[in-house]
Structure formats: structure tokens, C-alpha cells
Design a protein around this motif. Sequence first.
Motif, PDB file in Angstrom:
ATOM      1  N   ARG A  94       0.890  -1.109  -0.005  1.00  0.00           N
ATOM      2  CA  ARG A  94       0.102  -0.059   0.065  1.00  0.00           C
ATOM      3  C   ARG A  94       0.921   1.329  -0.001  1.00  0.00           C
ATOM      4  N   LYS A  95       2.007   1.175   0.646  1.00  0.00           N
ATOM      5  CA  LYS A  95       3.022   2.375   0.843  1.00  0.00           C
ATOM      6  C   LYS A  95       3.239   2.635  -0.543  1.00  0.00           C
ATOM      7  N   VAL A  96       4.108   1.776  -1.147  1.00  0.00           N
ATOM      8  CA  VAL A  96       4.324   1.870  -2.395  1.00  0.00           C
ATOM      9  C   VAL A  96       3.354   2.411  -3.517  1.00  0.00           C
ATOM     10  N   ALA A  97       2.086   1.983  -3.298  1.00  0.00           N
ATOM     11  CA  ALA A  97       1.087   2.413  -4.200  1.00  0.00           C
ATOM     12  C   ALA A  97       0.844   4.018  -3.925  1.00  0.00           C
ATOM     13  N   GLN A  98       1.060   4.447  -2.654  1.00  0.00           N
ATOM     14  CA  GLN A  98       0.781   5.790  -2.260  1.00  0.00           C
ATOM     15  C   GLN A  98       1.944   6.865  -2.940  1.00  0.00           C
ATOM     16  N   PHE A  99       3.170   6.102  -3.186  1.00  0.00           N
ATOM     17  CA  PHE A  99       4.400   6.968  -3.880  1.00  0.00           C
ATOM     18  C   PHE A  99       3.779   7.637  -4.909  1.00  0.00           C
ATOM     19  N   ASP A 100       3.919   9.036  -4.986  1.00  0.00           N
ATOM     20  CA  ASP A 100       3.509   9.715  -6.036  1.00  0.00           C
ATOM     21  C   ASP A 100       4.870  10.439  -7.024  1.00  0.00           C
ATOM     22  N   PRO A 101       5.178   9.764  -7.880  1.00  0.00           N
ATOM     23  CA  PRO A 101       6.352  10.182  -8.766  1.00  0.00           C
ATOM     24  C   PRO A 101       6.297  11.629  -9.272  1.00  0.00           C
ATOM     25  N   THR A 102       5.085  12.022  -9.159  1.00  0.00           N
ATOM     26  CA  THR A 102       4.963  13.418 -10.090  1.00  0.00           C
ATOM     27  C   THR A 102       5.158  14.524  -8.850  1.00  0.00           C
ATOM     28  N   LEU A 103       5.206  14.177  -7.378  1.00  0.00           N
ATOM     29  CA  LEU A 103       5.508  15.208  -6.501  1.00  0.00           C
ATOM     30  C   LEU A 103       7.026  15.525  -6.631  1.00  0.00           C
ATOM     31  N   PRO A 104       7.098  16.988  -6.367  1.00  0.00           N
ATOM     32  CA  PRO A 104       8.482  17.504  -6.391  1.00  0.00           C
ATOM     33  C   PRO A 104       9.397  16.933  -5.188  1.00  0.00           C
ATOM     34  N   GLY A 105      10.678  16.561  -5.722  1.00  0.00           N
ATOM     35  CA  GLY A 105      11.631  15.880  -4.418  1.00  0.00           C
ATOM     36  C   GLY A 105      11.767  16.939  -3.425  1.00  0.00           C
ATOM     37  N   PRO A 106      12.455  16.198  -2.327  1.00  0.00           N
ATOM     38  CA  PRO A 106      13.124  17.222  -1.176  1.00  0.00           C
ATOM     39  C   PRO A 106      14.038  18.190  -1.819  1.00  0.00           C
ATOM     40  N   VAL A 107      13.902  19.614  -1.273  1.00  0.00           N
ATOM     41  CA  VAL A 107      14.381  20.679  -1.726  1.00  0.00           C
ATOM     42  C   VAL A 107      15.895  20.724  -1.163  1.00  0.00           C
ATOM     43  N   GLU A 108      16.814  20.849  -2.226  1.00  0.00           N
ATOM     44  CA  GLU A 108      18.125  20.758  -1.977  1.00  0.00           C
ATOM     45  C   GLU A 108      18.651  22.202  -1.617  1.00  0.00           C
ATOM     46  N   PRO A 109      19.353  22.384  -0.340  1.00  0.00           N
ATOM     47  CA  PRO A 109      19.631  23.739  -0.212  1.00  0.00           C
ATOM     48  C   PRO A 109      20.731  24.228  -0.916  1.00  0.00           C
ATOM     49  N   MET A 110      20.434  25.420  -1.505  1.00  0.00           N
ATOM     50  CA  MET A 110      21.333  26.102  -2.452  1.00  0.00           C
ATOM     51  C   MET A 110      22.152  27.087  -1.856  1.00  0.00           C
ATOM     52  N   GLY A 111      23.081  27.518  -2.469  1.00  0.00           N
ATOM     53  CA  GLY A 111      24.196  28.486  -2.206  1.00  0.00           C
ATOM     54  C   GLY A 111      25.662  28.112  -1.972  1.00  0.00           C
ATOM     55  N   ALA A 112      26.499  28.889  -1.639  1.00  0.00           N
ATOM     56  CA  ALA A 112      27.652  28.920  -1.688  1.00  0.00           C
ATOM     57  C   ALA A 112      28.495  29.378  -0.516  1.00  0.00           C
ATOM     58  N   VAL A 113      29.591  29.122  -0.092  1.00  0.00           N
ATOM     59  CA  VAL A 113      30.304  29.957   0.733  1.00  0.00           C
ATOM     60  C   VAL A 113      30.632  31.241   0.250  1.00  0.00           C
ATOM     61  N   ILE A 342      25.958  38.741  -8.967  1.00  0.00           N
ATOM     62  CA  ILE A 342      27.055  37.752  -9.217  1.00  0.00           C
ATOM     63  C   ILE A 342      26.941  36.739 -10.213  1.00  0.00           C
ATOM     64  N   VAL A 343      27.775  36.306 -11.011  1.00  0.00           N
ATOM     65  CA  VAL A 343      27.667  35.501 -12.015  1.00  0.00           C
ATOM     66  C   VAL A 343      27.143  33.953 -11.620  1.00  0.00           C
ATOM     67  N   SER A 344      27.765  33.405 -10.785  1.00  0.00           N
ATOM     68  CA  SER A 344      27.130  32.022 -10.031  1.00  0.00           C
ATOM     69  C   SER A 344      27.664  31.974  -8.932  1.00  0.00           C
ATOM     70  N   PRO A 345      26.820  31.617  -7.988  1.00  0.00           N
ATOM     71  CA  PRO A 345      27.244  31.675  -6.651  1.00  0.00           C
ATOM     72  C   PRO A 345      27.863  30.139  -6.347  1.00  0.00           C
ATOM     73  N   ARG A 346      27.729  29.110  -7.362  1.00  0.00           N
ATOM     74  CA  ARG A 346      28.373  27.996  -7.570  1.00  0.00           C
ATOM     75  C   ARG A 346      29.597  27.944  -7.841  1.00  0.00           C
ATOM     76  N   ARG A 347      30.199  28.857  -8.782  1.00  0.00           N
ATOM     77  CA  ARG A 347      31.506  29.144  -9.249  1.00  0.00           C
ATOM     78  C   ARG A 347      32.348  29.825  -8.345  1.00  0.00           C
ATOM     79  N   LEU A 348      32.464  29.529  -7.105  1.00  0.00           N
ATOM     80  CA  LEU A 348      33.339  30.129  -6.406  1.00  0.00           C
ATOM     81  C   LEU A 348      34.845  30.331  -6.533  1.00  0.00           C
ATOM     82  N   GLY A 349      35.250  29.077  -7.607  1.00  0.00           N
ATOM     83  CA  GLY A 349      36.769  28.971  -7.913  1.00  0.00           C
ATOM     84  C   GLY A 349      36.763  29.801  -9.096  1.00  0.00           C
ATOM     85  N   GLY A 350      35.942  30.316  -9.794  1.00  0.00           N
ATOM     86  CA  GLY A 350      36.070  31.162 -10.924  1.00  0.00           C
ATOM     87  C   GLY A 350      35.888  32.763 -10.601  1.00  0.00           C
TER      88      GLY A 350
END
Length: 356
Positions: A94-113, A342-350
Motif C-alpha cells: 500500500r505504501k508503494v502504491a501511495q508513492f506519487d512520482p510526480t510530486l517534487p523531490g526534497p528541496v536541496e539547499p542552494m548556495g555557496a560559501v 554575481i555570475v554564479s554563486p556555485r562558481r566560487l573557484g572562478g
Amino acid sequence: MDIEQLKKEIARIEADAQTEIDRTETVDALRGLETRLVGKKGPLGSLIGAIKEYPPEQRGQVGQTVNAAKGRVQALVETRLRQLRSAASEAEARKVAQFDPTLPGPVEPMGAVHPVTAVQWEIERIFERMGFTVEQGPEMEEEYNNFEALNIPATHPARDMQDTFWLTNGKVLRTHTSPVQHRAMIKFGAPLRIIAPGRCFRYETLDASHENTFHQVEGLMVDKNISIPNLIAMAKTLLTEVMKREVEVRVRPGFFPFVEPGIEIDMNCEICGGSGCATCKHSGWIEILPAGMVHPNVLRAGRIDPEEYTGFAFGLGLTRLAMMKYGIRDIRVLNAGDIRPIVSPRRLGGPIVSEA
Ligand code: DAH
């Protein structure tokens, strides 16, 4: 108890067992119950134990009767076990049947140092390798530590160089990280090697290269026979490692009340490499590291004997260094909390380039 009574007793035991077995909700509970029902100390076990009380010719029949009952109880357990297991797998299904693959996934925290933090961490690692301890001082500082202990008395004109935020409690927002020099001398005595990164504040008019809030890294090394060449060698190592290129330095005299002699260490310009551009005001050099030999008055205030020890100190403009390293043209974007320029917060190296 004669055989007839025994059979009745067994029937009662089996009926009770059935009720109890049906009531179990988990496999574990069922296993526990099974041990209790068919074990030696259980109701059937004690009937077997009492077998000696029967005349020898009846003992065989008693044994068989009780053992048969034991078999039936075990069969009841097996049946219940199958029921419980299939219920569990249904719940899973039943648990598997309740899983809805169309729901958005867990939100990944964004940002950089933050670029300033990234450079600070890098500098801390470099100095830790050279045997320095990382110290911290308060942003709200005693007036004495910010000025007097650093050989800047109340009437000294150098106080005018630093437009200070005075607080109603008589303290100041530290105008530089230099007060940590004094704190470290009191705390550790000599010899000592520390750096102290942190936020500083000045009552400045904001423009592309001035902020009221900025970061410095103070450095202090006190030991026997420390001299200017130690300081210059350290500066070159530091700048070369941070900028990830062979940095040229030049030394000019500079004045700071807490050092004697005071020097300015410049590095060749990151943008033009030394040929001259707007960033270096066409000189080919960037002022990056004011420093000097610690003034005897500062050592004395820190309870260190200047006859026995000497030391060097420097005050690296961390914000400035981060701007050079990442090609950030406007200091104000660093405190704005607005990542659009800022061009890209992920591109701290550049390179991080401001729109302006
Ligand atoms: N505290 C000075 C400032 O903020 C910078 C500085 C200069 C620090 C020379 C030092 C030093 O330790 O030796 O302007």
C-alpha cells in the motif's frame, strides 16, 4: 487426574492458546507467546512433567495425547504467522502504491560559501601549517584595546585615520583587528604566533572601494630574533598560495603607530600583471599588506619585554584580497546579500564579476 479429565484440561488449554494467538499483532509477539505455550514451563509442558503420576501402562497414552496437543498449538502459531506476514507485506505494498512520482523531490539547499569566508578559510589553513593559532576578538571592543594598547593615545592624530563608531556603553566597534594583538599577548605571553580574522567597522562614506563593514586578518609573531626578512618571506608565501601564482612583492615605508619600522607590502597587480591598469591606478602594484616590527610600547602593554623579544605584525585586508582574487569590482556587493550581480554563486573557484 484421569485420562478423561486430562483430555478436558488439554481442550481448555488449546482454546485459551487459540484466543491468545489470535490476539497477537506482530511476529515478535507471536514468537514470544509460542515459547511460553509449548515450553517446558508452559501449560502443556507441566502436564508432561506430571506423567510420572500415572500408572506405567497409561503413561504412553498420556504422552501421545499431550504431544498431539502440542502439535496442534504449533500449527495454530504457524497459521497466525502466515496471516501476520501477509498483512505486513500488504501494508508495504500500500505504501508503494501511495508513492506519487510526480510530486517534487526534497528541496536541496542552494548556495555557496561567501567569497570572503572562502578566502578566510584558505588563509587559516596556510597559517596553521606555519604554526599559527587562529584567535578571535570581540567586534564590540574596549577603547583601550583598539587604541591605547596599540600605542595610539587619545590625542594621537592617527585616531583621525579611523573614523570610529562610538557606542553609548563607552566601547567602540573595532576599527581593525589589531586589538587582538594585545589580547593574544596578555593571553599567551611570548613566544607566540597568531592570526585573527574578523569583521571591522568604520564610519565611512560608501563607494566602490569603501564599506562601513569589512574584514581583516591580523597577524602577529613574537619570538627571539624576529626581523623584517621573516615578515617579507611570510608575506610572499601567503600571497603566492592565496593567489595561486608566483606573486612579486615590493616594500615601501608606511606609518602605523603600533609598528616601528612600519612598511607597506605591495603585490604586482592581479589584473594587468604589473604593466599598469585602472585597478592599480597605473602603478602596476596593489597595496595589500600593511605591516611592521611590533613597537616596543605595544610589547610592553602586552607584558612582553622588548629587550628580550621582537615581533612582526600585519593587517591583511581580507575583503580587498577576496575582491582581487575573484575579480569583484564593487565592494558593496559583498554585504548586499543580493546575489544577482554575481555570475554564479556555485562558481566560487572562478571569477565573480559585478554588473557595475
Ligand atoms: N590596523 C591597521 C589598519 O587597519 C593595519 C595594520 C597595519 C595592522 C600595520 C598591523 C600592522 O598589524 O603592523 O589600518
